[in-house]
Scaffold this motif. Structure first.
Motif, PDB file in Angstrom:
ATOM      1  N   LYS A   2       0.807  -1.221   0.000  1.00  0.00           N
ATOM      2  CA  LYS A   2       0.000   0.000   0.000  1.00  0.00           C
ATOM      3  C   LYS A   2       0.843   1.275   0.000  1.00  0.00           C
ATOM      4  N   ARG A   3       2.160   1.140  -0.112  1.00  0.00           N
ATOM      5  CA  ARG A   3       3.039   2.298   0.096  1.00  0.00           C
ATOM      6  C   ARG A   3       3.434   3.021  -1.191  1.00  0.00           C
ATOM      7  N   GLY A   4       3.287   2.391  -2.331  1.00  0.00           N
ATOM      8  CA  GLY A   4       3.769   3.016  -3.559  1.00  0.00           C
ATOM      9  C   GLY A   4       5.260   2.862  -3.761  1.00  0.00           C
ATOM     10  N   THR A   5       5.854   1.879  -3.054  1.00  0.00           N
ATOM     11  CA  THR A   5       7.276   1.580  -3.220  1.00  0.00           C
ATOM     12  C   THR A   5       7.433   0.171  -3.777  1.00  0.00           C
ATOM     13  N   ALA A   6       8.605  -0.101  -4.319  1.00  0.00           N
ATOM     14  CA  ALA A   6       8.968  -1.465  -4.712  1.00  0.00           C
ATOM     15  C   ALA A   6      10.379  -1.711  -4.225  1.00  0.00           C
ATOM     16  N   MET A   7      10.663  -2.951  -3.846  1.00  0.00           N
ATOM     17  CA  MET A   7      11.988  -3.261  -3.294  1.00  0.00           C
ATOM     18  C   MET A   7      12.662  -4.344  -4.106  1.00  0.00           C
ATOM     19  N   MET A   8      13.938  -4.119  -4.399  1.00  0.00           N
ATOM     20  CA  MET A   8      14.753  -5.139  -5.062  1.00  0.00           C
ATOM     21  C   MET A   8      15.759  -5.657  -4.048  1.00  0.00           C
ATOM     22  N   PHE A   9      15.675  -6.955  -3.770  1.00  0.00           N
ATOM     23  CA  PHE A   9      16.492  -7.542  -2.717  1.00  0.00           C
ATOM     24  C   PHE A   9      17.875  -7.926  -3.239  1.00  0.00           C
ATOM     25  N   GLN A  10      18.803  -8.048  -2.303  1.00  0.00           N
ATOM     26  CA  GLN A  10      20.186  -8.389  -2.625  1.00  0.00           C
ATOM     27  C   GLN A  10      20.279  -9.721  -3.363  1.00  0.00           C
ATOM     28  N   SER A  11      19.431 -10.686  -3.006  1.00  0.00           N
ATOM     29  CA  SER A  11      19.491 -12.027  -3.599  1.00  0.00           C
ATOM     30  C   SER A  11      18.730 -12.134  -4.917  1.00  0.00           C
ATOM     31  N   TYR A  12      17.996 -11.049  -5.295  1.00  0.00           N
ATOM     32  CA  TYR A  12      17.112 -10.992  -6.467  1.00  0.00           C
ATOM     33  C   TYR A  12      15.833 -11.803  -6.265  1.00  0.00           C
ATOM     34  N   LEU A  48      20.469 -17.555 -16.956  1.00  0.00           N
ATOM     35  CA  LEU A  48      20.930 -16.177 -17.113  1.00  0.00           C
ATOM     36  C   LEU A  48      22.200 -15.914 -16.312  1.00  0.00           C
ATOM     37  N   SER A  49      22.951 -14.912 -16.738  1.00  0.00           N
ATOM     38  CA  SER A  49      24.102 -14.442 -15.963  1.00  0.00           C
ATOM     39  C   SER A  49      23.610 -13.606 -14.786  1.00  0.00           C
ATOM     40  N   GLY A  50      24.544 -13.255 -13.890  1.00  0.00           N
ATOM     41  CA  GLY A  50      24.174 -12.440 -12.734  1.00  0.00           C
ATOM     42  C   GLY A  50      23.618 -11.084 -13.138  1.00  0.00           C
ATOM     43  N   GLY A  51      24.239 -10.455 -14.130  1.00  0.00           N
ATOM     44  CA  GLY A  51      23.760  -9.159 -14.597  1.00  0.00           C
ATOM     45  C   GLY A  51      22.379  -9.242 -15.226  1.00  0.00           C
ATOM     46  N   GLN A  52      22.128 -10.331 -15.961  1.00  0.00           N
ATOM     47  CA  GLN A  52      20.801 -10.525 -16.570  1.00  0.00           C
ATOM     48  C   GLN A  52      19.739 -10.773 -15.505  1.00  0.00           C
ATOM     49  N   ALA A 102      26.563  -8.892  -5.588  1.00  0.00           N
ATOM     50  CA  ALA A 102      26.803 -10.252  -6.074  1.00  0.00           C
ATOM     51  C   ALA A 102      27.522 -10.282  -7.422  1.00  0.00           C
ATOM     52  N   LEU A 103      27.809  -9.114  -7.991  1.00  0.00           N
ATOM     53  CA  LEU A 103      28.386  -9.052  -9.330  1.00  0.00           C
ATOM     54  C   LEU A 103      29.903  -8.911  -9.270  1.00  0.00           C
ATOM     55  N   ASP A 104      30.587  -9.363 -10.352  1.00  0.00           N
ATOM     56  CA  ASP A 104      32.033  -9.214 -10.402  1.00  0.00           C
ATOM     57  C   ASP A 104      32.386  -7.740 -10.636  1.00  0.00           C
ATOM     58  N   PRO A 105      33.642  -7.338 -10.349  1.00  0.00           N
ATOM     59  CA  PRO A 105      33.998  -5.907 -10.387  1.00  0.00           C
ATOM     60  C   PRO A 105      33.709  -5.208 -11.716  1.00  0.00           C
ATOM     61  N   PHE A 106      33.967  -5.859 -12.834  1.00  0.00           N
ATOM     62  CA  PHE A 106      33.739  -5.215 -14.128  1.00  0.00           C
ATOM     63  C   PHE A 106      32.245  -5.031 -14.390  1.00  0.00           C
ATOM     64  N   LEU A 107      31.457  -6.052 -14.023  1.00  0.00           N
ATOM     65  CA  LEU A 107      30.013  -5.965 -14.229  1.00  0.00           C
ATOM     66  C   LEU A 107      29.388  -4.929 -13.295  1.00  0.00           C
ATOM     67  N   LYS A 108      29.941  -4.791 -12.088  1.00  0.00           N
ATOM     68  CA  LYS A 108      29.448  -3.766 -11.165  1.00  0.00           C
ATOM     69  C   LYS A 108      29.522  -2.383 -11.795  1.00  0.00           C
ATOM     70  N   ILE A 109      30.658  -2.082 -12.424  1.00  0.00           N
ATOM     71  CA  ILE A 109      30.847  -0.760 -13.031  1.00  0.00           C
ATOM     72  C   ILE A 109      29.835  -0.541 -14.145  1.00  0.00           C
ATOM     73  N   ARG A 110      29.616  -1.570 -14.966  1.00  0.00           N
ATOM     74  CA  ARG A 110      28.662  -1.441 -16.072  1.00  0.00           C
ATOM     75  C   ARG A 110      27.236  -1.302 -15.566  1.00  0.00           C
ATOM     76  N   MET A 111      26.894  -2.094 -14.542  1.00  0.00           N
ATOM     77  CA  MET A 111      25.518  -2.090 -14.062  1.00  0.00           C
ATOM     78  C   MET A 111      25.189  -0.821 -13.279  1.00  0.00           C
ATOM     79  N   ARG A 112      26.164  -0.232 -12.601  1.00  0.00           N
ATOM     80  CA  ARG A 112      25.848   1.002 -11.889  1.00  0.00           C
ATOM     81  C   ARG A 112      25.576   2.134 -12.889  1.00  0.00           C
ATOM     82  N   ALA A 113      26.265   2.104 -14.032  1.00  0.00           N
ATOM     83  CA  ALA A 113      25.982   3.098 -15.079  1.00  0.00           C
ATOM     84  C   ALA A 113      24.572   2.911 -15.612  1.00  0.00           C
ATOM     85  N   GLU A 114      24.156   1.652 -15.744  1.00  0.00           N
ATOM     86  CA  GLU A 114      22.810   1.370 -16.249  1.00  0.00           C
ATOM     87  C   GLU A 114      21.744   1.749 -15.218  1.00  0.00           C
TER      88      GLU A 114
END
Length: 361
Positions: free
Chosen positions: A77-87, A137-141, A166-178
């Motif tokens: 009822k809050r108008g929020t959505a949560m994405m958990f660490q484990s997906y 799927l991969s972790g990023g997917q 949970a992502l490797d260092p290179f994927l972290k950089i790409r995913m934070r940009a996304e």
């Protein structure tokens, strides 16, 4: 998407028995901003996020989203959505059914919910994998699918609990940009928990640095970097040296601080009472080596460690009353006059590079 919501926490506490995880924090997160809750493990950042989401009850205080007090409302009822660490994706469902799950629970007809799920997968550039299972799927997917599932409810605020851990260092950089690109595109409020200073600096419009359940500083990344509010922030962000001592003089917007080893340092800041404890911060990348320091703006110490980092070299130096002092110098300057562990070297800085730090209440 629905409009973004301002999030307002008013003297919010979370108490577990005799333990206080979050201690009377007040915070306003502007609508449409990207906010990072930053701090070490156990500082209260995840508990704060979960209280905003409604997954933890508020012990004391109130939380408002937009014009609605949501303190006692259930998550849906809050108008929020949560994405958990484990997906937390369902392994037996394909991607469309994973993304559409909350709509199914809400009674949305099959054709409509699957169409909306496919639309969200297209937004995440995952529509080509719509009939796959999460294990394929991969972790990023998987992260993209989890984002699509969170966003399908058209939330006013998206809450992310260490989504890149949970992502490797290179994927972290790409995913934070996304993530940043997605937030700008959607225009909704993002609240992102992380223990990574680099991640917070790269993503946030507002960084909230927490320690022991309290907010040490809430400000734009540049302000946190250039003007840390407390010794904890200066040390945790890692870009300032902290010198601790007692005030021996104060006048004309400056303070003199004496350290235990007998040295004195001149620092910019508000006048303090004589004899009061005080902390000063000096930017690590503004420290220079190899010249005799001006009194109060440097010292001579012993090099205890040298780390080559490519474009820069990190030196650790110990002086009287000043331990583990860091200088980040460019590689050209260092190799034109290199020093080694055990060498005595003078270090100095400009008067504008040393500031008085506040102390937590």
């Amino acid at each position: 998407m629905t409009k973004a919501a301002e999030i307002d926490l008013a003297s919010v506490s979370k108490i577990y028995g005799k333990s206080t995880a979050v201690d009377a924090i007040s915070l306003k997160i502007p609508a449409g901003s990207y906010c990072c809750l930053l701090g070490p493990s156990g500082c209260g950042k995840s508990s704060t996020l979960r209280m905003i989401a409604g997954h933890e009850s508020v012990s004391i205080g109130d939380i408002r989203l937009g014009n609605t007090v949501v303190t006692n409302l259930p998550p849906a009822k809050r108008g929020t959505a949560m994405m958990f660490q484990s997906y937390a994706l369902f392994p037996h469902l394909d991607l469309i059914d994973n993304v559409a799950f909350s709509l199914k629970m809400a009674g949305v007809p099959t054709v409509e919910r699957r169409a909306r799920a496919l639309e969200m997968l297209k937004l995440m550039q995952m529509d080509a994998y719509a009939d796959r299972r999460p294990a394929q799927l991969s972790g990023g997917q998987q992260q993209r699918v989890a984002l699509a599932r969170a966003l399908i409810t058209d939330p006013e605020a998206l809450l992310l609990d260490e989504p890149l851990s949970a992502l490797d260092p290179f994927l972290k950089i790409r995913m934070r940009a996304e993530l940043k690109k997605l937030q700008k595109r959607l225009g909704i409020t993002f609240v992102h928990v992380t223990h990574s200073q680099e991640e917070a600096m790269a993503l946030a419009d507002l960084i909230v640095v927490m320690s022991d359940g309290r907010i040490e500083q809430a400000a734009a990344p540049r302000e946190v970097f250039e003007r840390p509010a407390t010794a904890f922030v200066a040390r945790f962000m890692g870009d300032h040296n902290v010198i601790s001592g007692a005030v021996t003089a104060a006048a004309d917007g400056g303070v003199e601080i004496a350290v235990a080893g007998g040295g004195t340092f001149l620092v910019r800041g508000e006048a303090q009472s004589i004899g009061a404890p005080a902390d000063a911060a000096i930017r690590t990348d503004h420290v220079r080596i190899g010249e005799s320091p001006v009194k109060g703006l440097g010292f001579t110490g012993l090099v205890t460690n040298v780390e080559y980092r490519g474009g820069t070299v990190k030196l650790s130096i110990d002086g009287a009353g000043v331990e583990d002092f860091t200088a980040i110098v460019d590689d050209v300057s260092f190799f034109s006059m290199p020093v080694s562990v055990g060498d005595a070297v003078p270090v100095h800085w400009d008067a504008s590079d040393a500031i008085v730090l506040g102390r937590p209440n």
